[in-house]
Scaffold this active site. Structure first.
Site, PDB file in Angstrom:
ATOM      1  N   GLU A  56      42.886  15.344   4.183  1.00 44.41           N
ATOM      2  CA  GLU A  56      43.059  14.465   3.209  1.00 44.41           C
ATOM      3  C   GLU A  56      43.606  13.278   3.362  1.00 44.41           C
ATOM      4  O   GLU A  56      43.378  12.729   2.168  1.00 44.41           O
ATOM      5  CB  GLU A  56      42.733  15.433   1.738  1.00 44.41           C
ATOM      6  CG  GLU A  56      42.115  16.991   1.695  1.00 44.41           C
ATOM      7  CD  GLU A  56      42.595  18.169   2.595  1.00 44.41           C
ATOM      8  OE1 GLU A  56      42.705  17.844   3.533  1.00 44.41           O
ATOM      9  OE2 GLU A  56      42.462  18.894   1.628  1.00 44.41           O
ATOM     10  N   ALA A 157      36.241  37.683  34.499  1.00 38.39           N
ATOM     11  CA  ALA A 157      35.556  37.355  36.005  1.00 38.39           C
ATOM     12  C   ALA A 157      35.097  38.314  36.806  1.00 38.39           C
ATOM     13  O   ALA A 157      36.239  38.752  37.141  1.00 38.39           O
ATOM     14  CB  ALA A 157      36.239  36.330  36.871  1.00 38.39           C
ATOM     15  N   SER A 164      36.322  42.998  39.582  1.00 42.49           N
ATOM     16  CA  SER A 164      36.634  41.709  40.095  1.00 42.49           C
ATOM     17  C   SER A 164      38.077  42.266  41.013  1.00 42.49           C
ATOM     18  O   SER A 164      38.713  41.436  41.343  1.00 42.49           O
ATOM     19  CB  SER A 164      37.717  42.166  38.473  1.00 42.49           C
ATOM     20  OG  SER A 164      38.485  44.131  38.730  1.00 42.49           O
ATOM     21  N   ALA A 166      37.056  43.308  46.077  1.00 39.88           N
ATOM     22  CA  ALA A 166      36.743  43.917  46.641  1.00 39.88           C
ATOM     23  C   ALA A 166      37.792  44.955  46.677  1.00 39.88           C
ATOM     24  O   ALA A 166      38.823  44.954  46.754  1.00 39.88           O
ATOM     25  CB  ALA A 166      36.977  42.937  47.847  1.00 39.88           C
ATOM     26  N   ALA A 288      42.784  45.731  28.777  1.00 41.22           N
ATOM     27  CA  ALA A 288      41.283  45.221  28.246  1.00 41.22           C
ATOM     28  C   ALA A 288      40.759  46.772  27.406  1.00 41.22           C
ATOM     29  O   ALA A 288      40.035  46.803  26.510  1.00 41.22           O
ATOM     30  CB  ALA A 288      40.707  44.780  29.503  1.00 41.22           C
ATOM     31  N   GLY A 289      40.541  47.838  28.621  1.00 40.92           N
ATOM     32  CA  GLY A 289      39.915  49.001  28.117  1.00 40.92           C
ATOM     33  C   GLY A 289      40.971  49.457  26.793  1.00 40.92           C
ATOM     34  O   GLY A 289      39.726  49.916  25.648  1.00 40.92           O
TER      35      GLY A 289
HETATM   36  N1  LIG Z   1      38.810  40.272  36.956  1.00 41.93           N
HETATM   37  C1  LIG Z   1      39.137  40.379  35.848  1.00 41.93           C
HETATM   38  O1  LIG Z   1      39.320  38.995  35.896  1.00 41.93           O
HETATM   39  C2  LIG Z   1      40.802  40.308  36.011  1.00 41.93           C
HETATM   40  C3  LIG Z   1      41.532  39.795  34.926  1.00 41.93           C
HETATM   41  C4  LIG Z   1      42.789  40.487  35.082  1.00 41.93           C
HETATM   42  C5  LIG Z   1      43.466  40.893  36.340  1.00 41.93           C
HETATM   43  N2  LIG Z   1      42.456  41.621  37.548  1.00 41.93           N
HETATM   44  C6  LIG Z   1      43.291  43.108  38.194  1.00 41.93           C
HETATM   45  O2  LIG Z   1      43.814  43.791  37.278  1.00 41.93           O
HETATM   46  C7  LIG Z   1      44.472  44.412  38.440  1.00 41.93           C
HETATM   47  C8  LIG Z   1      45.509  45.472  37.649  1.00 41.93           C
HETATM   48  O3  LIG Z   1      44.667  45.937  37.041  1.00 41.93           O
HETATM   49  P1  LIG Z   1      45.515  47.309  36.026  1.00 41.93           P
HETATM   50  O4  LIG Z   1      44.234  47.997  35.067  1.00 41.93           O
HETATM   51  O5  LIG Z   1      46.708  47.858  36.943  1.00 41.93           O
HETATM   52  O6  LIG Z   1      46.613  46.288  34.591  1.00 41.93           O
HETATM   53  P2  LIG Z   1      46.268  45.558  33.546  1.00 41.93           P
HETATM   54  O7  LIG Z   1      45.377  45.807  32.689  1.00 41.93           O
HETATM   55  O8  LIG Z   1      46.878  44.523  33.509  1.00 41.93           O
HETATM   56  O9  LIG Z   1      48.087  46.652  33.268  1.00 41.93           O
HETATM   57  C9  LIG Z   1      47.949  47.912  32.484  1.00 41.93           C
HETATM   58  C10 LIG Z   1      48.871  48.081  32.895  1.00 41.93           C
HETATM   59  O10 LIG Z   1      49.429  47.831  31.000  1.00 41.93           O
HETATM   60  C11 LIG Z   1      50.358  48.145  30.352  1.00 41.93           C
HETATM   61  N3  LIG Z   1      50.082  48.626  28.791  1.00 41.93           N
HETATM   62  C12 LIG Z   1      51.125  48.314  27.808  1.00 41.93           C
HETATM   63  N4  LIG Z   1      50.470  49.312  27.463  1.00 41.93           N
HETATM   64  C13 LIG Z   1      49.278  49.030  27.347  1.00 41.93           C
HETATM   65  C14 LIG Z   1      48.272  49.920  26.048  1.00 41.93           C
HETATM   66  N5  LIG Z   1      48.788  50.375  25.178  1.00 41.93           N
HETATM   67  N6  LIG Z   1      47.189  49.844  26.788  1.00 41.93           N
HETATM   68  C15 LIG Z   1      47.146  50.453  28.592  1.00 41.93           C
HETATM   69  N7  LIG Z   1      48.380  49.824  29.641  1.00 41.93           N
HETATM   70  C16 LIG Z   1      48.580  49.030  28.956  1.00 41.93           C
HETATM   71  C17 LIG Z   1      50.640  49.686  31.654  1.00 41.93           C
HETATM   72  O11 LIG Z   1      51.445  49.535  32.292  1.00 41.93           O
HETATM   73  P3  LIG Z   1      53.396  50.601  31.631  1.00 41.93           P
HETATM   74  O12 LIG Z   1      52.373  52.092  31.310  1.00 41.93           O
HETATM   75  O13 LIG Z   1      54.319  50.259  32.798  1.00 41.93           O
HETATM   76  O14 LIG Z   1      53.393  49.655  30.417  1.00 41.93           O
HETATM   77  C18 LIG Z   1      49.429  49.704  32.048  1.00 41.93           C
HETATM   78  O15 LIG Z   1      49.481  49.831  33.481  1.00 41.93           O
HETATM   79  C19 LIG Z   1      44.754  43.738  39.146  1.00 41.93           C
HETATM   80  O16 LIG Z   1      44.174  43.836  40.763  1.00 41.93           O
HETATM   81  C20 LIG Z   1      44.572  41.921  38.571  1.00 41.93           C
HETATM   82  O17 LIG Z   1      44.121  41.397  39.933  1.00 41.93           O
HETATM   83  C21 LIG Z   1      41.305  41.509  36.817  1.00 41.93           C
END
Ligand SMILES: NC(=O)c1ccc[n+]([C@@H]2O[C@H](COP(=O)([O-])OP(=O)(O)OC[C@H]3O[C@@H](n4cnc5c(N)ncnc54)[C@H](OP(=O)(O)O)[C@@H]3O)[C@@H](O)[C@H]2O)c1
Length: 353
Positions: A56, A157, A164, A166, A288-289
């Protein structure tokens, strides 16, 4: 210059407001068009950055004395308080504006009340013109102000079969450069980028907003947040490289949920306290889950590559769904081709009960 209708002026004000996206936080985006008594445009403005002049005030400065007896068309209720700048309601009254048309009321208790001040000063105030459109342009800020925690966009992605990476773990790159450039632009519009410690350990991402062609950093960087219950982020992780602010959010600092991990609702409340209004959740699949299971995701932006892997990790793990009746239903709101990939934008449907 020809006169324009209030409706046309509001459409223009909404366009102007969008120019501030990504730079005004923790403030909203706002646009304003000033019409003189004959309906001619005599001033335009938008809020460009927090601490800078409000829309404004920019429009009033352009209009000068021609604002007198005119109409201010503004996307958000003019503020009524003195923060880093003075109240816009008073400035409009002092300029002699006779009518103010507002798209959306201000939900912020600190700044609201502008409409009442204007009416008390004898200014005609009309509310709701193109309200839905203005609301959509400011959805992150409005949502976060109304409920007290940030608007969360989950970005992922994946291949057409939802993978996400291979089977051997390789994942660079699933999607095209065009899609990755798009992601960096998306990072530039939010206040914080959030990733789980699993992603940091696996990929060592920078999580900065960059120009992918020359690697240069965007001027404004979102806060980088690693959700890391027990502080496992390595000292030499790229997120600690100093290129942008980083918060390693541990359960000890934020609070723990029943599973001992970071309490995600408390995390979002803490981010709101730090002025974060929009969050880009970049995964990984487990974090994300957990966000989706808790109903904490507002929008999903998926980049889907025209490829199949048939095996390998999926983009989402355990979102609290065990049977089809519990599926998280979405509504697709946009599908755009970005290079060879599709960018799918979807909103989770509100669950009954
Ligand atoms: N396709 C895509 O868009 C994409 C994006 C990102 C990553 N990725 C892939 O994902 C893979 C990693 O997967 P990820 O599932 O291990 O990683 P993440 O989801 O990034 O991390 C999971 C970790 O987050 C921590 N965390 C803390 N608070 C949490 C809560 N309330 N709920 C859930 N987790 C919590 C936990 O570890 P603590 O308990 O130690 O805290 C858990 O093990 C990699 O290989 C990467 O390349 C893919």
């Amino acid at each position: 210059m020809a006169s324009v209708s209030v409706d046309e002026a509001m459409r223009r004000a909404i366009e102007l407001a969008a120019r501030g996206l990504g730079t005004t936080s923790p403030n909203p985006v706002v646009g304003c068009v000033l019409l003189d008594a004959d309906g001619e445009v005599v001033g335009e403005g938008f809020h460009a950055y927090a601490g800078g002049p409000h829309a404004e005030i920019v429009a009033l400065a352009q209009a000068g004395p021609r604002a007198e007896g005119g109409t201010a068309v503004v996307t958000l209720e003019p503020c009524d308080h003195t923060g880093r700048t003075g109240p816009c309601s008073t400035a409009l009254v002092q300029a002699g504006v006779s009518r103010v048309v507002i798209a959306v009321p201000d939900p912020n208790p600190v700044a609201s009340g502008g409409a009442a001040t204007l009416r008390a000063a004898g200014v005609q105030v009309d509310l709701g013109v193109r309200g839905d459109e203005a609301e959509a342009g400011n959805v992150a800020w409005l949502t976060s102000m109304r409920r007290g925690w940030p608007y969360v966009i989950w970005k992922y992605a994946a291949t057409v079969d939802g993978r996400s990476a291979a089977a051997d773990g390789t994942s660079m790159w699933i999607t095209s450069e065009a899609a990755r450039i798009d992601v960096h632009a998306l990072r530039g519009t939010v206040d914080a980028v959030v990733a789980g410690v699993g992603t940091v350990l696996a990929d060592d991402p920078r999580l900065t907003a960059r120009n992918l062609r020359d690697g240069s950093l965007a001027i404004r960087q979102p806060l980088r947040v690693v959700v890391d219950s027990s502080g496992r982020t390595p000292l030499d992780a790229r997120v600690r490289d100093g290129a942008a602010r980083t918060w390693i959010a541990t359960a000890a600092e934020v609070g723990a949920g029943p599973d001992g991990r970071v309490d995600l609702a408390a995390l979002l409340a803490a981010l709101h306290q730090r002025g974060v209004r929009a969050v880009l959740l970049e995964g990984g699949p487990r974090l994300a889950g957990a966000f989706l299971a808790a109903g904490l995701v507002d929008k999903i932006v998926g980049y889907v590559a025209p490829r199949l892997l048939g095996a390998g990790p999926t983009a989402l793990v355990d979102a609290g769904v065990t049977t089809i009746a519990e599926a998280i239903d979405l509504e697709f709101v946009d599908v755009t081709q970005v290079g060879p990939d599709l960018r799918i934008t979807a909103l989770p449907r509100k669950r009954e009960g």
